[in-house]
Design a protein around this motif. Structure first.
Motif, PDB file in Angstrom:
ATOM      1  N   VAL A  73       0.835  -1.200   0.000  1.00 56.26           N
ATOM      2  CA  VAL A  73       0.000   0.000   0.000  1.00 56.26           C
ATOM      3  C   VAL A  73       0.873   1.255   0.000  1.00 56.26           C
ATOM      4  O   VAL A  73       0.552   2.259  -0.641  1.00 56.26           O
ATOM      5  CB  VAL A  73      -0.936  -0.005   1.225  1.00 56.26           C
ATOM      6  N   THR A 130       0.428   7.365  -4.552  1.00 62.08           N
ATOM      7  CA  THR A 130      -0.800   6.675  -4.166  1.00 62.08           C
ATOM      8  C   THR A 130      -2.002   7.274  -4.868  1.00 62.08           C
ATOM      9  O   THR A 130      -2.243   8.488  -4.772  1.00 62.08           O
ATOM     10  CB  THR A 130      -1.016   6.764  -2.639  1.00 62.08           C
ATOM     11  N   ILE A 196      -5.054  -0.136  -1.087  1.00 69.16           N
ATOM     12  CA  ILE A 196      -5.248   1.315  -1.218  1.00 69.16           C
ATOM     13  C   ILE A 196      -6.694   1.683  -0.903  1.00 69.16           C
ATOM     14  O   ILE A 196      -6.971   2.693  -0.250  1.00 69.16           O
ATOM     15  CB  ILE A 196      -4.845   1.781  -2.633  1.00 69.16           C
TER      16      ILE A 196
END
Length: 334
Positions: A73, A130, A196
């Protein structure tokens, strides 16, 4: 000053390797203890389920896998996946001290090579970008280049399953491990997407309502089941000392390729950094192969040797006993 996402992913990946590497030794010691007091697992026994050490190893492995999941992540697969080689170093070192499995000189060279390659990867790893929502991840997953990769992967898997497995599955290790590694690369990108989504949901940005989240979850479940199924077939058919390094090389390579295509891990990096990462990756692979090739393994039990003790005493020297010994797998008529 807080940690960057890459730093968090690095710490989690290293911790994951430490836990997973330790779990192998704990489970092995538990299996040995259980085998000494009951039926060994290798011949169908389940006494290891009553052994606390085996459960300690199982819990340690679960903790390691969770840490590895979270690492994806925060950091790109280019950084996280190669660091899995550190678990091999941890298990080899613990086996040396706890299991008396001696590491040879070339094995030490392999350990140092893995560490050196890992350091190079960490220094030159790209920063994680991200995505802000599952929809953004879906856009990345449906870009033409990644769809071509998925189509090629599924085509090769179908060819391996329906054409090559019936003909060459029992003789060519690349058939089973090819299926494992190809499906494994899709597993990692799906799990990263799920991670995520969970992270964003915990931060207050709900992603559960999006159908894409559930699609990624379904893909991950299917890929994991196929991956484990064919990995078990490979381990049951071929020597584990051959399966482990070949699987690590294929799985890591394909995972990095899939992640680079989908998440564009190398975008914004110069050619020098990318070349350094590739060199570090090759160094880690080389160290892994050296370490596996030089590790000491338990000798298999002798084949075709059966001994009967006619006397009622449980232990006697062979010279003092009447023995009937067969030293061949063939049956001899008297």
């Amino acid at each position: 000053m807080g940690f960057s996402d890459n730093s968090k992913g690095l710490v989690l990946a290293v911790a994951s390797s430490a836990f997973i590497g330790s779990s192998f030794i704990l489970k092995k010691k538990g299996l040995k203890r259980a085998g000494a007091s009951g039926t060994r697992a290798g011949v169908g026994g389940y006494t290891y389920l009553l052994e606390p050490l085996w459960w300690a190893g199982m819990i340690t492995m679960i903790v390691g896998e969770v840490a590895n999941f979270v690492a994806y992540v925060y950091a790109p697969a280019v950084l996280v996946t190669p660091l899995g080689a550190l678990s091999i170093i941890v298990s080899a070192c613990l086996a040396h001290f706890m299991m008396k499995e001696r590491i040879q000189k070339m094995g030490i060279v392999g350990c140092v090579t893995c560490i050196a390659g890992s350091v190079v990867i960490v220094i030159h790893a790209p920063q994680e970008h991200t995505p802000s929502s599952v929809r953004e991840i879906w856009t990345l997953a449906t870009q033409p280049t990644f769809l071509i990769y998925v189509a090629a992967t599924l085509s090769i898997v179908l060819a391996l399953v329906f054409h090559f497995e019936p003909r060459y599955g029992q003789t060519n290790i690349l058939v089973y491990l090819g299926i494992c590694s190809l499906m494994g690369s899709l597993t990692v990108v799906s799990i990263k997407a799920i991670g995520i989504a969970i992270k964003l949901t915990l931060e207050g940005i709900n992603q559960i309502a999006y159908p894409q989240t559930w699609f990624f979850l379904m893909v991950a479940a299917i890929c994991v089941i196929m991956q484990l199924n064919y990995l078990n077939k490979a381990l049951d058919t071929f020597n584990a000392t051959l399966v482990s390094p070949v699987y690590y090389v294929m799985f890591t390579t394909l995972t990095i390729i899939a992640s680079v295509i989908m998440f564009k891990d190398w975008s914004g990096q110069n050619a020098s950094s990318i070349a350094s990462e590739i060199c570090g990756f090759i160094t880690v692979l080389s160290g892994t192969i050296i370490l596996h090739a030089t590790r000491e393994h338990e000798p298999p039990p002798p084949v075709g040797t059966v001994t009967w003790y006619v006397s009622g005493d449980s232990v006697k020297n062979p010279e003092d006993e009447h023995l009937i010994t067969l030293r061949s797998s063939e049956y001899y008529e008297p």
